[in-house]
Write an enzyme that holds these catalytic residues in place. Structure first.
Site, PDB file in Angstrom:
ATOM      1  N   ASN A  10       7.764  34.182  52.484  1.00 33.83           N
ATOM      2  CA  ASN A  10       7.925  35.536  53.025  1.00 33.83           C
ATOM      3  C   ASN A  10       6.852  36.388  52.359  1.00 33.83           C
ATOM      4  O   ASN A  10       7.003  36.782  51.203  1.00 33.83           O
ATOM      5  CB  ASN A  10       9.333  36.059  52.705  1.00 33.83           C
ATOM      6  CG  ASN A  10       9.515  37.509  53.097  1.00 33.83           C
ATOM      7  OD1 ASN A  10       8.659  38.093  53.776  1.00 33.83           O
ATOM      8  ND2 ASN A  10      10.629  38.099  52.683  1.00 33.83           N
ATOM      9  N   TRP A  11       5.779  36.625  53.099  1.00 33.13           N
ATOM     10  CA  TRP A  11       4.644  37.361  52.503  1.00 33.13           C
ATOM     11  C   TRP A  11       4.974  38.837  52.309  1.00 33.13           C
ATOM     12  O   TRP A  11       4.267  39.560  51.645  1.00 33.13           O
ATOM     13  CB  TRP A  11       3.404  37.223  53.386  1.00 33.13           C
ATOM     14  CG  TRP A  11       2.797  35.835  53.407  1.00 33.13           C
ATOM     15  CD1 TRP A  11       3.278  34.711  52.799  1.00 33.13           C
ATOM     16  CD2 TRP A  11       1.586  35.433  54.077  1.00 33.13           C
ATOM     17  NE1 TRP A  11       2.439  33.645  53.043  1.00 33.13           N
ATOM     18  CE2 TRP A  11       1.398  34.055  53.822  1.00 33.13           C
ATOM     19  CE3 TRP A  11       0.647  36.110  54.876  1.00 33.13           C
ATOM     20  CZ2 TRP A  11       0.299  33.345  54.341  1.00 33.13           C
ATOM     21  CZ3 TRP A  11      -0.438  35.404  55.380  1.00 33.13           C
ATOM     22  CH2 TRP A  11      -0.605  34.038  55.107  1.00 33.13           C
ATOM     23  N   LYS A  12       6.033  39.302  52.934  1.00 37.54           N
ATOM     24  CA  LYS A  12       6.396  40.730  52.903  1.00 37.54           C
ATOM     25  C   LYS A  12       5.185  41.562  53.333  1.00 37.54           C
ATOM     26  O   LYS A  12       4.396  41.096  54.163  1.00 37.54           O
ATOM     27  CB  LYS A  12       6.928  41.119  51.519  1.00 37.54           C
ATOM     28  CG  LYS A  12       8.073  40.192  51.085  1.00 37.54           C
ATOM     29  CD  LYS A  12       8.880  40.720  49.935  1.00 37.54           C
ATOM     30  CE  LYS A  12       9.986  39.730  49.590  1.00 37.54           C
ATOM     31  NZ  LYS A  12      10.904  40.235  48.573  1.00 37.54           N
ATOM     32  N   HIS A  95      16.845  40.729  56.357  1.00 33.48           N
ATOM     33  CA  HIS A  95      16.429  40.677  54.952  1.00 33.48           C
ATOM     34  C   HIS A  95      17.002  41.892  54.226  1.00 33.48           C
ATOM     35  O   HIS A  95      17.103  42.975  54.803  1.00 33.48           O
ATOM     36  CB  HIS A  95      14.899  40.660  54.856  1.00 33.48           C
ATOM     37  CG  HIS A  95      14.419  40.365  53.473  1.00 33.48           C
ATOM     38  ND1 HIS A  95      14.391  41.318  52.489  1.00 33.48           N
ATOM     39  CD2 HIS A  95      14.005  39.206  52.900  1.00 33.48           C
ATOM     40  CE1 HIS A  95      13.965  40.750  51.368  1.00 33.48           C
ATOM     41  NE2 HIS A  95      13.720  39.480  51.588  1.00 33.48           N
ATOM     42  N   GLU A  97      15.792  43.894  52.249  1.00 33.26           N
ATOM     43  CA  GLU A  97      14.918  45.081  52.253  1.00 33.26           C
ATOM     44  C   GLU A  97      15.038  45.831  53.578  1.00 33.26           C
ATOM     45  O   GLU A  97      14.908  47.057  53.619  1.00 33.26           O
ATOM     46  CB  GLU A  97      13.472  44.650  51.956  1.00 33.26           C
ATOM     47  CG  GLU A  97      13.325  44.243  50.490  1.00 33.26           C
ATOM     48  CD  GLU A  97      12.256  43.201  50.201  1.00 33.26           C
ATOM     49  OE1 GLU A  97      11.392  42.962  51.060  1.00 33.26           O
ATOM     50  OE2 GLU A  97      12.309  42.602  49.103  1.00 33.26           O
ATOM     51  N   GLU A 166      20.408  35.139  49.763  1.00 30.16           N
ATOM     52  CA  GLU A 166      19.491  35.809  48.857  1.00 30.16           C
ATOM     53  C   GLU A 166      20.252  36.892  48.085  1.00 30.16           C
ATOM     54  O   GLU A 166      20.403  38.020  48.576  1.00 30.16           O
ATOM     55  CB  GLU A 166      18.350  36.470  49.631  1.00 30.16           C
ATOM     56  CG  GLU A 166      17.475  35.502  50.381  1.00 30.16           C
ATOM     57  CD  GLU A 166      16.069  36.067  50.574  1.00 30.16           C
ATOM     58  OE1 GLU A 166      15.120  35.417  50.129  1.00 30.16           O
ATOM     59  OE2 GLU A 166      15.934  37.167  51.128  1.00 30.16           O
ATOM     60  N   GLY A 172      12.726  39.473  43.720  1.00 32.77           N
ATOM     61  CA  GLY A 172      11.595  40.156  43.109  1.00 32.77           C
ATOM     62  C   GLY A 172      11.844  40.609  41.681  1.00 32.77           C
ATOM     63  O   GLY A 172      11.063  41.376  41.123  1.00 32.77           O
ATOM     64  N   SER A 210      13.555  35.039  43.608  1.00 35.57           N
ATOM     65  CA  SER A 210      12.804  34.595  42.424  1.00 35.57           C
ATOM     66  C   SER A 210      12.727  33.072  42.297  1.00 35.57           C
ATOM     67  O   SER A 210      12.663  32.552  41.187  1.00 35.57           O
ATOM     68  CB  SER A 210      13.363  35.226  41.147  1.00 35.57           C
ATOM     69  OG  SER A 210      13.216  36.648  41.203  1.00 35.57           O
ATOM     70  N   GLY A 231       9.371  34.664  48.163  1.00 35.02           N
ATOM     71  CA  GLY A 231       8.576  35.882  48.278  1.00 35.02           C
ATOM     72  C   GLY A 231       7.324  35.789  47.426  1.00 35.02           C
ATOM     73  O   GLY A 231       6.312  35.207  47.821  1.00 35.02           O
ATOM     74  N   GLY A 232       7.392  36.344  46.234  1.00 38.86           N
ATOM     75  CA  GLY A 232       6.221  36.442  45.357  1.00 38.86           C
ATOM     76  C   GLY A 232       5.445  35.148  45.201  1.00 38.86           C
ATOM     77  O   GLY A 232       4.196  35.138  45.305  1.00 38.86           O
TER      78      GLY A 232
HETATM   79  P1  PGA Z   1      11.140  36.784  45.760  1.00 36.50           P
HETATM   80  O1  PGA Z   1      11.560  37.261  47.239  1.00 36.50           O
HETATM   81  O2  PGA Z   1      10.896  35.296  45.853  1.00 36.50           O
HETATM   82  O3  PGA Z   1       9.896  37.547  45.453  1.00 36.50           O
HETATM   83  O4  PGA Z   1      12.281  37.119  44.864  1.00 36.50           O
HETATM   84  C1  PGA Z   1      12.376  36.471  48.059  1.00 36.50           C
HETATM   85  C2  PGA Z   1      12.658  37.215  49.336  1.00 36.50           C
HETATM   86  O5  PGA Z   1      12.859  38.439  49.293  1.00 36.50           O
HETATM   87  O6  PGA Z   1      12.693  36.612  50.427  1.00 36.50           O
END
Ligand code: PGA
Length: 248
Positions: A10-12, A95, A97, A166, A172, A210, A231-232
């Site tokens: 997930n590049w966000k 998600h 967010e 999640e 994050g 994470s 994500g990251g």
């Molecule tokens: P993260 O994000 O790996 O940076 O914690 C995961 C996500 O929000 O899908």
């Protein structure tokens, strides 16, 4: 039942034409014949760029959101048919967010999942509790209610989704759920899937929050963790590829 794992990046809201090209070069050079299915969920403006680069490769194209509506006066929205036009196979819905910053409710999330399925795109439905909810012992209830909203709306077509657990407090933050914490929630979700519709017992349940090159193997070894939403660590090719390799 052996379920083929899915590792989805997930590049966000990250990337640029140049940065994406470099990241994709790194991923394509190293992905090889991965045991797991691999996907990257990219910002909408880059779907064409990334889709063209991934054509004929083992990495699937994903998007990060989809409109609940089919077409019309919904400024700024992107429909499932538009995503399908660009070869999108997976789309994230709900998600945390989006739930937190864009007011998405369980009903919105369910409608988006339905829109994706009707265009032949697999919705990756994200659910998870906050730290306050976990500390109050509400994890099971919160995640169960989020799941129930989608299960009710989709009926038997629930077997066409991917579920992503999640925990909001792990996204994050560098704080990962322990493999045992994650497995406990995943096992509960597996039971809910089976109860909703027997064929849905094979729905993949990803863990996200994470997950990184150092902790992926232990998480992915849990019996009910069928992949990861990253994500990251999906923004660095070597890290993402290490996670892909850990998914057997
Ligand atoms: P993260 O994000 O790996 O940076 O914690 C995961 C996500 O929000 O899908």
């Amino acid at each position: 039942m052996k379920i083929r794992k899915l590792i989805a990046g997930n590049w966000k809201m990250n990337g640029s034409l140049a940065a994406n090209a470099a990241l994709l070069d790194g991923l394509l050079a190293g992905v090889g014949a991965a045991a797991a299915e691999v996907a990257v969920c990219v910002p909408a403006p880059y779907l064409a760029q990334v889709g063209a680069r991934l054509q004929g490769s083992p990495i699937a194209l994903g998007a990060q959101d989809v409109s609940a509506y089919a077409q019309g006066a919904y400024t700024g929205e992107v429909s499932a048919a538009m995503l399908q036009d660009f070869g999108v196979r997976y789309v994230l819905v709900g998600h945390s967010e989006r739930r937190q910053y864009h007011g998405e409710t369980d009903a919105t999330v369910a409608a988006k999942a339905r829109a994706a399925l009707s265009a032949g795109i697999v919705p990756v439905v994200c659910i998870g509790e906050t730290l306050v909810q976990r500390d109050a012992g509400q994890t099971e209830a919160v995640v169960g209610a989020q799941f129930a909203a989608v299960a009710e709306a989709l009926g038997e077509s629930i077997d066409g989704i991917v579920l992503a657990y999640e925990p909001v407090w792990a996204i994050g933050t560098g704080k990962t759920a322990t493999p045992e914490q994650a497995q406990a929630v995943h096992a509960g979700l597996r039971a809910r899937l089976r109860d909703a519709y027997p064929a849905a017992a094979g729905v993949r349940i990803l863990y996200g929050g994470s997950m990184n090159a150092a902790n992926a193997a232990e998480l992915l070894a849990q019996p009910d963790i069928d992949g990861g939403l990253i994500g990251g660590a999906s923004l660095k090719a070597p890290d993402f590829l290490t996670i892909v390799a850990a998914a057997q």
